[in-house]
Design an enzyme around this catalytic site. Structure first.
Site, short mmCIF file in Angstrom:
data_model
loop_
_atom_site.label_atom_id
_atom_site.label_comp_id
_atom_site.label_asym_id
_atom_site.label_seq_id
_atom_site.Cartn_x
_atom_site.Cartn_y
_atom_site.Cartn_z
N SER A 135 0.96 -1.30 -6.93
CA SER A 135 2.00 -2.31 -7.18
C SER A 135 3.35 -1.73 -6.84
O SER A 135 3.56 -0.51 -6.90
CB SER A 135 1.98 -2.72 -8.65
N TYR A 185 2.51 -1.17 -18.16
CA TYR A 185 1.96 -1.54 -16.85
C TYR A 185 2.56 -0.65 -15.76
O TYR A 185 1.82 -0.11 -14.91
CB TYR A 185 2.27 -3.00 -16.57
#
Length: 701
Positions: free
Chosen positions: A578, A591
């Site tokens: 990501s 996260y």
């Protein structure tokens, strides 16, 4: 009328046939599909059928006789009109005046094109004259195991004469071609009134004046052959000389452990896909006393031989042998593969002719492991599976021939002349160029939806077989059904997979190895997102993120490396990370930290396994909302709250903040993954590719 048969399937539906009455070509297709539906009658892609009809000549308008016959390639079970060749019958007979003898067989195939009636029809096959020179309206040429068992028996001709009382003719083995058609014509002239002809070591021709008469005649002849074999089983002694060893119980587990090692050996020339079966017929053969006698003989029927090679490789490996040390296992098996390649090279050098094509892949197609089962390896899954089916046909033939007489295979020179036939070589050269991922096996975690399914679709479209998996059974079943309909049964397989469980991962990799032989591309895509301020972020949230994203990537990569090392042919591990691995944002501590760990884990693993030609790279998406379970829940609400907007505004918010002002879709991530594994970046590892529309904060420095 309803016929009763024990050894073949009578499938004729009078109501369906009545709907086709008057259309002989439609009835030919109907009959062909029925025959092809029963693998006891013919193999996949084997055999051909024909009909002869009156039709107007498009130039003169005068009636002429036209033969419709299955064209080159194709399968009887799925035959359509587009798979038929239509030729002027009188022109085919006129070719007899042009025939110059056996040395000039191949030139006749080019002349078939001058006999074509329907210019949109399929290219004629080498068997065209065999049908043309038999005067019957409907003709069937099949490769039934029961009939070939007699045709391949040492005294098959005498057996046919006695069994059918002279109502079946016999033509000794000869390679298919124009001359064989003339021999069929001669056999019929010398034996008027016969109902069919056996081809030595090859197959069967039967016929009738109508589609139905031909169909029933075919079934009756094959049924009688099967009855005769059944009557004789056991009279000479136990089948295949009796059982020598017992099968082990955990055959699938053993096969899944060994398959990647075998695949590595078989992929030394071209990367292969595998298939495994422990069919009872296979076990009866490979566990028998006669295995060592019969296996080296190879097959008799040309269709069998072309799919299975000159002979199988029989492993001298105990069914319960220690498989825990791949290096030691390779050292144990290497001499057997070296000996097989040497045997094949000698076979080529001994039998080659001045104009023979270059030697092909010297590795075995069929590998027999006594006590466990049979592996087959080929360029794709369908070819590997069909090779297994053909070798089972060959086993049936050997079993029958040995029961009534003595099995005989094709002489090696005859086998070579078929395998390296210039017409077969030309057919191979006309095949489409392999796709970039042909011969590759891809396992994508979380591939039942969103990014994972898009990657699977992309890899499938580029030639790979894919192993679908997910932790959601219903979602996985839906994806499996979707891929089955879109790509067919040989293109994918599936298994539930929980990336936080080493046991679940091992089960999935074993299933992948059993289905396809190993793995080449592993994509760590399974994920979860939790967006909360630090005050609301729980320890449970933190553990769940790191279990799925970090531990999951570690465990799956560990299993992938183990299989890739067994194969010894390199591979790719792709991690879907990501932009959050490098970009700091609000309410994202857990996260973002997990994604950073994934990113550095990519670099660390790349450094470790690079010398083994295993590449490890990452793709960094951002805001891929379409078809994502992540965005269906609290994550979307959390991100919207962090940015002070509504959930509905998120896609446009993310697009607007990018340099390209683009919405990112699952297909965009799939394309990035393909860029890494498609062949152009084989010398790239430890790298990251951002697919985020251009987020300046995410630029790598």
């Amino acid at each position: 009328m309803t016929e009763t048969f024990k050894h073949v399937s009578y499938l004729w539906d009078e109501a369906k046939a009545a709907e086709l009455a008057g259309d002989e070509v439609a009835l030919l297709i109907y009959r062909s599909n029925l025959l092809g539906a029963d693998l006891r009658l013919t193999n996949y892609g084997g055999g051909n059928t024909s009909c002869k009809v009156a039709a107007p000549d498009p130039l003169t308008g005068e009636p002429t006789r036209v033969m419709w016959v299955k064209g080159s390639g194709g399968d009887l079970g799925t035959l359509k009109k587009s798979g038929l060749a239509a030729l002027y019958l009188d022109r085919l007979h006129a070719l007899k005046n042009r025939y110059r003898g056996l040395e000039f067989e191949d030139e006749m195939v080019e002349l078939f094109n001058h006999c074509i009636y329907d210019l949109d029809s399929k290219a004629p096959s080498i068997d065209t004259p065999l049908h043309a020179f038999l005067p019957f309206n409907h003709v069937d040429h099949l490769h039934p195991d029961a009939a070939i068992a007699i045709a391949a028996a040492k005294d098959g001709e005498q057996i046919v004469k006695e069994l059918f009382g002279g109502t079946l003719g016999w033509v000794p083995w000869q390679r298919p071609g124009f001359d064989l058609g003339l021999q069929l014509e001669r056999c019929l002239a010398e034996n008027p009134g016969i109902r069919g002809i056996f081809l030595g070591s090859h197959g069967l021709f039967t016929w009738g004046d109508t589609a139905y008469e031909s169909y029933v005649n075919t079934l009756e002849v094959i049924e009688r052959c099967a009855e005769y074999l059944e009557e004789n089983y056991g009279k000479k002694g136990p089948v295949f000389g009796g059982q020598r060893i017992l099968s082990i119980d955990n055959r699938a587990a053993r096969a899944s452990r060994l398959a990647p090692v075998l695949r590595g050996f078989c992929s030394s020339y071209v990367q292969m896909i595998g298939h495994f079966t422990d069919d009872e017929r296979v076990l009866q053969f490979i566990n028998s006393h006669d295995l060592d006698k019969l296996a080296p003989l190879g097959t008799s029927c040309p269709d069998h031989f072309l799919r299975t090679k000159i002979q199988p490789l029989v492993l001298e490996l105990a069914p319960d042998a220690d498989l825990s040390d791949p290096k030691a296992l390779k050292e144990t098996l290497a001499p057997a593969f070296e000996a097989y390649r040497a045997m094949y090279t000698e076979y080529y050098q001994t039998c080659k002719r001045a104009n023979s094509p270059a030697m092909r892949d010297p590795n075995p197609v069929v590998i027999l492991w006594p006590g466990v089962g049979m592996f087959t390896f080929a360029k794709d899954k369908q070819t590997a599976r069909v090779a297994a089916e053909f070798y089972i046909n060959a086993i049936n033939v050997m079993r029958g021939a040995e029961a009534i007489s003595e099995y005989t295979s094709l002489p090696r020179q005859e086998a070579f002349d078929i395998e390296y036939w210039l017409l077969e070589e030309a057919k191979l050269q006309r095949m489409p160029k392999p796709k970039p991922l042909s011969g590759k096996i891809a396992l994508i975690t979380g591939s039942a939806g969103g990014i994972g399914k898009a990657i699977a679709r992309k890899f499938q479209a580029e030639g790979a077989v894919v192993f679908l998996n997910d932790n959601d059974a219903d979602r996985l079943a839906g994806a499996r059904e979707e891929f089955l309909k879109a790509y067919g049964k040989d293109a994918s397989s599936s298994e539930l997979l929980d990336v936080t469980s080493a046991e679940s991962i091992a089960k999935a990799f074993d299933a992948c190895a059993l289905a396809f032989g190993g793995v080449d591309i592993v994509v760590n895509n399974a994920g979860i997102s939790i967006s909360k301020p630090i005050a609301d972020h729980t320890e449970k949230d933190w553990d769940l993120l790191f279990d799925i994203l970090v531990k999951g990537q570690f465990l799956v990569s560990q299993a992938a490396v183990e299989v890739m090392r067994k194969q010894g042919i390199g591979g790719d591990i792709l991690n879907i990370v990501s932009k959050n691995a490098v970009v700091s944002g609000p309410n994202n501590l857990g996260y973002g930290s997990a994604k950073s760990a994934q990113a550095h884990g990519t670099r660390l693993l790349a450094a470790e396994v690079g010398p083994e030609k295993i590449r490890v790279n990452m793709v960094n998406p951002d805001a891929v909302i379409a078809d994502s379970k992540i965005w269906a829940g609290a994550w979307a609400e959390g991100r919207a709250k962090a940015y002070g907007i509504t959930v509905e505004e998120l896609p446009f918010y993310y697009a607007k903040r990018t340099l390209l002002n683009e919405v990112i879709l699952p297909d965009d991530i799939a394309n990035a993954c393909f860029a890494f594994v498609g062949g152009l970046l084989n010398k790239s590892t430890g790298n990251a590719l951002n697919v985020d529309g251009g987020v300046a904060m995410g630029f790598y420095r």
